[in-house]
Design a protein around this motif. Structure first.
Motif, PDB file in Angstrom:
ATOM      1  N   THR A 198       0.798  -1.269   0.031  1.00  0.00           N
ATOM      2  CA  THR A 198      -0.144   0.008  -0.095  1.00  0.00           C
ATOM      3  C   THR A 198       1.055   1.298  -0.172  1.00  0.00           C
ATOM      4  O   THR A 198       2.053   1.198   0.456  1.00  0.00           O
ATOM      5  CB  THR A 198      -0.998  -0.019   1.297  1.00  0.00           C
ATOM      6  OG1 THR A 198       0.065   0.206   2.556  1.00  0.00           O
ATOM      7  CG2 THR A 198      -1.786  -1.238   1.304  1.00  0.00           C
ATOM      8  N   LYS A 199       0.346   2.353  -0.170  1.00  0.00           N
ATOM      9  CA  LYS A 199       0.916   3.620  -0.449  1.00  0.00           C
ATOM     10  C   LYS A 199       1.605   4.039   1.077  1.00  0.00           C
ATOM     11  O   LYS A 199       2.721   4.455   1.300  1.00  0.00           O
ATOM     12  CB  LYS A 199      -0.073   4.851  -0.644  1.00  0.00           C
ATOM     13  CG  LYS A 199      -0.344   4.646  -2.353  1.00  0.00           C
ATOM     14  CD  LYS A 199      -1.141   5.773  -2.430  1.00  0.00           C
ATOM     15  CE  LYS A 199      -1.741   5.899  -3.983  1.00  0.00           C
ATOM     16  NZ  LYS A 199      -2.906   6.663  -4.124  1.00  0.00           N
ATOM     17  N   GLU A 200       0.781   3.795   2.116  1.00  0.00           N
ATOM     18  CA  GLU A 200       1.230   3.952   3.622  1.00  0.00           C
ATOM     19  C   GLU A 200       2.535   3.022   4.046  1.00  0.00           C
ATOM     20  O   GLU A 200       3.559   3.519   4.275  1.00  0.00           O
ATOM     21  CB  GLU A 200       0.170   3.647   4.317  1.00  0.00           C
ATOM     22  CG  GLU A 200      -1.111   4.688   4.365  1.00  0.00           C
ATOM     23  CD  GLU A 200      -1.939   4.462   3.142  1.00  0.00           C
ATOM     24  OE1 GLU A 200      -2.052   3.244   2.673  1.00  0.00           O
ATOM     25  OE2 GLU A 200      -2.576   5.277   2.698  1.00  0.00           O
ATOM     26  N   ASN A 215       1.584   2.557  -6.988  1.00  0.00           N
ATOM     27  CA  ASN A 215       1.574   3.141  -5.680  1.00  0.00           C
ATOM     28  C   ASN A 215       2.975   3.529  -5.628  1.00  0.00           C
ATOM     29  O   ASN A 215       3.263   4.619  -4.676  1.00  0.00           O
ATOM     30  CB  ASN A 215       1.188   1.954  -4.656  1.00  0.00           C
ATOM     31  CG  ASN A 215      -0.347   1.530  -4.417  1.00  0.00           C
ATOM     32  OD1 ASN A 215      -1.078   2.580  -5.012  1.00  0.00           O
ATOM     33  ND2 ASN A 215      -0.716   0.508  -4.014  1.00  0.00           N
ATOM     34  N   THR A 253       0.247  -1.865  -7.387  1.00  0.00           N
ATOM     35  CA  THR A 253       1.529  -1.805  -6.755  1.00  0.00           C
ATOM     36  C   THR A 253       2.516  -0.688  -7.383  1.00  0.00           C
ATOM     37  O   THR A 253       3.023   0.158  -6.600  1.00  0.00           O
ATOM     38  CB  THR A 253       1.897  -3.061  -6.208  1.00  0.00           C
ATOM     39  OG1 THR A 253       1.242  -3.613  -5.350  1.00  0.00           O
ATOM     40  CG2 THR A 253       3.462  -2.967  -5.573  1.00  0.00           C
TER      41      THR A 253
END
Lengths: 178, 280
Positions: free
Chosen positions: B102-104, B146, B143
């Protein structure tokens, strides 16, 4: 190795009892094992398939009742005995017949006798988890090997087929090569 | 000006427990490949690996974990380890390769010193279902997007010689082009008796055609010869560099042995190329 113990499910001698094999795998998964090891005598491909369907990595060897499984071996993580492999840097030797019992690895796992046996000789832990199939007694046996930086903890499980109750016995051994 | 070849080392820091069924991968638990399996290496061990890689003239260092996705429980460990590796070898282009993310998660890695994230598209979107049934190609592409959105450098390529058509190869390179990664690893499928892919090994001529096509389509990208370099080309690797390769993976691959670093460096120098002192 990481600080968290390495938890291994140790199985052998399923023979024609996939129901008992499935139950043991389920119990071991619930305890959080990270890898399954089976010392042979599957007799049925269904037992091998249960390992594959567990969603866990597994390592197995052929037993003396597994000749018919040789033709499907390419679909499974099953090898001829003795099979040497490493998990978390620990060397294992896996066999069905208690034949290659030299202590040339840190852990030696075998089956065939249908009896739980566990002892440490020199630096090597020798472990036979007993019989899953409950052929010689009304008890389905399996084990969990917990490896920490300093110890082997062998959890022996015996499931009483009449009551369904599971008795657990813990044996602890110091590791010498850590 | 002398062409310089960049060297990148990969470190398999968690091996052999992937539940996906990618047909090319020995780390999938579905195939039962006889490989070494282990949980996370310690930070100290990874830092030691990084120092060895640098001593072998690597300018990139990639920390790889088996598994479909980056697990939250591993993010903290990777961040701690990234800081330690960067402290030990600040000049490294530090790469993480930990599956879909994920981006986080990616931002956390970036904040800890990770420079690049490797996530290969592997093959064309059309052919991917023939290679993997447990997740889709679009997840991989997402991904990569991302990665781009966080500002991390993207490293994304694929594997050739898995039975795909020429059209699949062109489609894969076109997809990579849309992502504009910094670097593109080109792998040539390495056979293993446990793997279910029954294909003839790619020939050097076919591999060179792919490299030349990729070079033409991806003029601004670093093209890296990764897995299968030695098994495809043996000791005659000069045509690879002439076709446009400007980086290689040195040392061992994830589960396969590579050539010794000294021999690879001597080979590159014998072709008249230099060894890059930093990752461009």
């Amino acid at each position: 190795m990481p600080d968290e113990p390495l938890l291994l499910g140790i199985l052998s001698d399923s023979h024609k009892k996939p129901d008992l094999t499935a139950e043991a795998i389920g119990e071991l998964k619930a305890k959080g094992v990270q890898h399954l090891i089976h010392a042979g005598d599957f007799s049925l491909e269904q037992n091998l398939e249960l390992l594959k369907q567990s969603g866990l990595p597994y390592t197995a060897v052929f037993g003396n009742n597994d000749n018919r499984l040789i033709e499907v071996a390419s679909s499974y993580s099953i090898y001829k005995e003795p099979h040497y492999f490493k998990l978390d840097g620990i060397r294992f030797k896996l066999m069905h017949l208690p034949f290659y019992l030299s202590g040339d690895t840190e852990v030696v796992i075998y089956g065939h006798t249908h009896a739980f046996e566990c002892e440490k000789r020199g630096k090597t832990l020798f472990l036979n988890p007993g019989e899953l199939c409950a052929r010689n007694k009304p008890v389905s046996e399996y084990a969990m090997l917990e490896v920490t930086v300093n110890e082997f903890r062998v959890h022996y499980f015996a499931k009483d087929l009449a009551s369904g109750g599971i008795k657990e016995q813990l044996l602890t051994f110091e590791r010498e090569s850590s | 000006m002398q062409k310089e070849i960049m060297l990148c080392a990969i470190d398999n820091i968690l091996s052999g427990s992937c539940r996906e069924d990618c047909k090319f991968c020995t780390q999938s638990i579905h195939h039962g490949a006889d490989i070494e399996r282990y949980r996370l290496k310690s930070t100290e061990e990874i830092v030691k690996d990084a120092k060895i890689a640098r001593a072998n003239k690597a300018v990139g260092f990639c920390m790889v974990t088996a598994g479909k996705a980056l697990e939250d429980k591993h993010v903290e460990f990777l961040c701690k380890t990234a800081k330690a590796v960067k402290k030990a070898v600040p000049e490294f282009n530090l790469i993480a390769c930990n599956g879909t993310a994920t981006k986080e998660q990616l931002k956390a890695l970036q904040a800890s010193g990770v420079d690049s994230y490797n996530h290969n598209l592997e093959t064309s979107e059309n052919y991917y279902p023939q290679i993997c049934t447990t997740h889709g190609w679009s997840e991989r592409y997402k991904t990569c997007e991302n990665v781009k959105s966080t500002g991390l450098n993207l490293c994304s390529g694929g594997i050739f010689g898995m039975g795909e058509s020429e059209q699949d190869r062109e489609e894969l390179i076109a997809a990579i082009q849309t992502l504009q990664p910094k670097s593109v690893p080109l792998n040539f499928f390495m056979k293993n008796p446990a793997l279910p892919l029954e294909v003839e090994p790619i020939t050097p001529a076919q591999a060179l055609k792919i490299v030349r096509y990729a070079r033409a389509q991806l003029p601004g990208q670093k093209l890296m010869a990764a897995g299968g370099r030695e098994s495809t080309f043996g000791t005659d690797q000069k045509p690879l560099f002439e076709a446009g390769i400007d980086a290689i993976v040195i040392g061992d691959y994830l589960t396969a042995k590579g050539e010794s670093c000294d021999k690879d460096i001597a080979m590159i120098q014998s072709y008249g190329y230099g060894i890059a002192k930093r990752c461009r």
